[in-house]
Every structure is written in structure tokens, then in C-alpha cells.
Write an enzyme that holds these catalytic residues in place. Sequence first.
Site, PDB file in Angstrom:
ATOM      1  N   TYR A   1       2.359  30.494 135.403  1.00 25.66           N
ATOM      2  CA  TYR A   1       3.641  30.022 135.552  1.00 25.66           C
ATOM      3  C   TYR A   1       4.153  30.743 136.898  1.00 25.66           C
ATOM      4  CZ  TYR A   1       8.742  29.438 134.927  1.00 25.66           C
ATOM      5  OH  TYR A   1      10.264  29.169 135.257  1.00 25.66           O
TER       6      TYR A   1
ATOM      7  N   GLY B   1      15.900  19.519 128.581  1.00 26.48           N
ATOM      8  CA  GLY B   1      15.570  20.829 128.329  1.00 26.48           C
ATOM      9  C   GLY B   1      16.661  21.653 128.455  1.00 26.48           C
TER      10      GLY B   1
END
Length: 313
Positions: free
Chosen positions: A143, A12
Site C-alpha cells: 500500500y 467507503g
Amino acid sequence: MHKPILIIGACGQIGTELTFELRSKYGDENVIASDIREGGEALMQSGPFELLDATNYAAIEDVVMHYEIDEVYLMAAMLSATAEKFPMRAWNLNMNSLFNVLNLAKEKKISKVFWPSSIAVFGPNTPKQNTPQSTIMEPSTVYGISKQSGERWCEYYYKKYGVDVRSVRYPGLISWKTMPGGGTTDYAVEIYHEALKKGSYECFLDSDTELPMMYMDDAIRATVSLMDSPAEKIKVRSSYNLAGMNFTPKQMADSIAKHIPEFKISYAPDFRQEIADSWPSSIDDSAARKEWGWEPRFDLDQTTLEMLKNLKG
Ligand code: AKB
């Protein structure tokens, strides 16, 4: 010699650069990169790589045992914008992966954990300017809820089981090696790519949305420095506020226009505006500065210079 390190989510945006940095610091063979899918060529070829699902405890345990891993950096997560679309998937990934790693540490199979939190732990009722380390936290995103819960669990595992877990609340991160994916602050990376490609950018946030941001080199330096600090200096075991710079899309466009005078920005706010509006504009990171010597190096204009230089190649 440093004991072996495992990075979960190494392909990532943060994981890629963290892998390069830790490999150059501790040796390529000592840093095992892992992710659910393969990453860029440079990362794949620079040292060991394992395909690994962060939600699979047994698979992580196998890798930990095989390489005699001592430290784990858990960088796999679903970010704010994507998490709003897939709430249960986000919760499962963000929480189960954390429990897997914390439990490995509790069972003494690893001795140190890094887990990233985010400015998303704050919510609409949090003081927006110079947001304190400890304050009202009522996150309004999936999140943010997962990161706030994660912070509570990190502190719990430290206090109850003595797990050496360390964390920072990353602001939006700006980098050129790997694109971010699924975040609310992603505009601050996309804008440079589009400025060079098309000379224009349509921003999904409004012109005056001020958010805390940081250049990736600073974020990596903060991460490594926190992990290198003696345990007794780390007083916060939930997660440290971390600040770099604060700016709006308009200020970022002005910074780019200093190098590309014809650059044009337009604004078409979407669902991500509401997420951004619930987050702080600036962060008080005095605890990180005092306790382990944190100090950012990059401001907006230096970031613009680095981004344009490196993306031009
Ligand atoms: C996001 O926008 O979701 C992330 C973050 C601030 O944690 N970049």
C-alpha cells in the site's frame, strides 16, 4: 453554480462522508457518487449514484461525459492490511485508478483531481517523530509503495501536463458513519463499537504503538479546504502531510474509560503490528498550515465524546 463533481469510491469510509459534505455544499444533483458496489441507504438516496469500476477508463470517461463532470475525487483504494494479502490486486487497483483519472485531466476532460495519499508513504527509515514533509521515504508495505509511486506520478502530471491534482497524506481516520476496511489503523474505530457492545476490546496492535490519527470531520474539512484553495497556494503537488492527534491504543482505552469505567482492553498483536511499526508516530504538517491554512479541531477526548455519542444513537 459549482460544476458537477464525481466521487469514485463514494461508499467507503471517507467517500461516504465526503459525498454528504459536498452535496450539502454544492447541491445533491451536482455531486455524483460512484462505487463498485452500492452503499448505505442515506447515501444512495441523497443524490445520483453510478456503479463504477475505478480501473475501467472507458466507464469513468462515460460518466464524466454524461454528467459533464469537472472535478473528480478518487477515493477507491485497497488499504494497507488487505494489500499485504493481495499485493498485485492492490497495485493494480491503486495505480490504474489513479492513471485513469490523471489521464482524463491530462486530456482536459476534467479540470481538477483529488487523490488521497497516506502516512503509509513513510517507512522504517523515516524519522518517526514529527516526520517532515520531505524526508526519507522507503515504504515497506504494498500500500505504501503504491501511495508513494502515486505521489510521484501526481507531481509529474502537474509539472509535465499542468494537471491540477491535489492530495493529502491522511493519518488513521476515526469515524462513526461508515466502518473502515482493511487498514492498520482500523482498531481506532472498532474499539468504540466493541466498547459499547461488549465493554471490552482485543487490540491487534500493542499498547504503546503511537500513530498519527484524525477525526473524520477534520479530514473532510481538510479535503474540501485544499480543493477550494486557489491553485497558486498549492505548492506541494505530491501530497501534503496532515496532522490531527497522536495516541497509543492504551491512551485511547483510557479516554474511553472516562465514559465507560468498566471498559477493558487486551492486546494480541498480529501482522499489522509490523506495518504500524514502520509508520511515523507524529507528523509535521507546517506546510499545509502555512500554505492553505490547515488547522485541526479534534483531539482524542473530543473524538471519544463524538464517537460514543453518535454510536449510542
Ligand atoms: C490504513 O491503515 O491502511 C489507512 C491509512 C493510514 O492510510 N488507514
